[in-house]
Design an enzyme around this catalytic site. Sequence first.
Site, PDB file in Angstrom:
ATOM      1  N   HIS A  22      62.251  98.913  25.077  1.00 44.41           N
ATOM      2  CA  HIS A  22      63.698  98.773  24.853  1.00 44.41           C
ATOM      3  C   HIS A  22      64.196  97.331  24.816  1.00 44.41           C
ATOM      4  O   HIS A  22      65.266  97.016  25.331  1.00 44.41           O
ATOM      5  CB  HIS A  22      64.460  99.553  25.907  1.00 44.41           C
ATOM      6  CG  HIS A  22      64.327 101.037  25.805  1.00 44.41           C
ATOM      7  ND1 HIS A  22      64.047 101.676  24.616  1.00 44.41           N
ATOM      8  CD2 HIS A  22      64.427 102.016  26.755  1.00 44.41           C
ATOM      9  CE1 HIS A  22      63.996 102.987  24.840  1.00 44.41           C
ATOM     10  NE2 HIS A  22      64.217 103.214  26.111  1.00 44.41           N
ATOM     11  N   HIS A  26      71.222 104.922  24.108  1.00 40.75           N
ATOM     12  CA  HIS A  26      70.438 105.629  25.126  1.00 40.75           C
ATOM     13  C   HIS A  26      71.327 106.449  26.064  1.00 40.75           C
ATOM     14  O   HIS A  26      71.117 106.468  27.270  1.00 40.75           O
ATOM     15  CB  HIS A  26      69.614 104.617  25.931  1.00 40.75           C
ATOM     16  CG  HIS A  26      68.358 105.181  26.512  1.00 40.75           C
ATOM     17  ND1 HIS A  26      68.360 106.171  27.464  1.00 40.75           N
ATOM     18  CD2 HIS A  26      67.050 104.887  26.280  1.00 40.75           C
ATOM     19  CE1 HIS A  26      67.107 106.444  27.816  1.00 40.75           C
ATOM     20  NE2 HIS A  26      66.295 105.690  27.098  1.00 40.75           N
ATOM     21  N   GLU A  53      67.598 109.847  21.086  1.00 45.66           N
ATOM     22  CA  GLU A  53      67.641 108.451  20.639  1.00 45.66           C
ATOM     23  C   GLU A  53      67.149 108.382  19.198  1.00 45.66           C
ATOM     24  O   GLU A  53      65.946 108.400  18.941  1.00 45.66           O
ATOM     25  CB  GLU A  53      66.763 107.583  21.542  1.00 45.66           C
ATOM     26  CG  GLU A  53      67.073 107.696  23.026  1.00 45.66           C
ATOM     27  CD  GLU A  53      65.894 107.281  23.894  1.00 45.66           C
ATOM     28  OE1 GLU A  53      65.379 106.163  23.697  1.00 45.66           O
ATOM     29  OE2 GLU A  53      65.471 108.084  24.746  1.00 45.66           O
TER      30      GLU A  53
END
Length: 380
Positions: free
Chosen positions: A135, A209, A345
């Site tokens: 991420h 997210h 996501e």
Amino acid sequence: MKRLPFLLTALIGLCLFGCSKTKTDEKMISTISKEVFGKLPDGQEADLYTLTNANGMTVNITNYGGIITKLTAPDKNGQWADVVLGFDSLPPYLKEHPFFGALVGRYGNRIAKGKFKLGGKDYTLAINNGPNALHGGLKGFDKQLWKATEVKKDSIVGLELEYVSKDMEEGYPGTLSVKVTYTLDNDNALTINYSATTDKETVVNLTNHSYFNLTGLKRDILDHEVTIESDSIVPVDTTLIPTGKLRAVEGTPFDFRKPTKVSAGINKTEDEQIKAGGGYDHCWVIKRSEPGLMKFATVKDPESGRVMEVFTTEPAVQFYTGNFLDGKLQGKGATYVKRFGLCLETEHYPDSPNHPQFPTTVLKPGETYQTTTKYQFSAK
């Protein structure tokens, strides 16, 4: 003189009628407001924006990390409730948390061992998830203060966020100029538009997210019924890195082509992929019937009747069921225990820079990265 009381009464009545009408009209107008959310360690102020549509749906977004802190949706009785995990104030977001509501980048999901090659050069990223990069790194887009601009057009209200990621920030090449716009309409849909340009060849994979819980944060999501338009997943190894091949969902716990409760297959650890993810933490390849923005998933909570339909232009989605939540975090009066929220996501595949057979995440100078995802809420 005898007519004066009558005239006064008529004027007062007219005024009251007009005032009442104005208030009713105001309720039919979408609005956006701003307040200070808190201060960052460096002294900068983060703001919180409240988007409200004509139906009374509200979405709260902070320019710190582009985080969606609150999102309300109606149940079958018309009762509104917050359906995303998160916190009521800024300080918990400044501490370690599992990306609640965050805008994720420069690369959402995992990159194996934090390494990839691009244009004949080797790049190394921070390792922040077992042996891998996750991420965007130690200080990804979820921990940056974005420039915010309010958007209002007709019945739509929104928030435009801008951030310039410098060359080699978190190990990624190229100065990346990013713009992300959240818009709320009167169809109870929150749409997120992502765009980016670069001055040097780089990789980009942006997503949001948010953890959804359509019970209104009352219970876990095991009874949620999920449908995903997908015939295959991207299987992973024990560190959740893709093997490079695809796997058909038919005959496996990953088949959500028809409405299926999350609980139906999530604990079938005899399946090596369920065991690897501790449940669902995998990338589903979207089966496209049309180009552009397409509905690919539906989530329903049978008890409340809340329904979330998800649309995207992306080729895949990471479906994650909060397997790593452990009850240590609390917010909004709820304790975030295992499987208390689910994520959808929208994205390109994980570790794409190391798998040339996957849809590319490479962005070159002169090109524009552009994706859209929409979450629409209703009740049945």
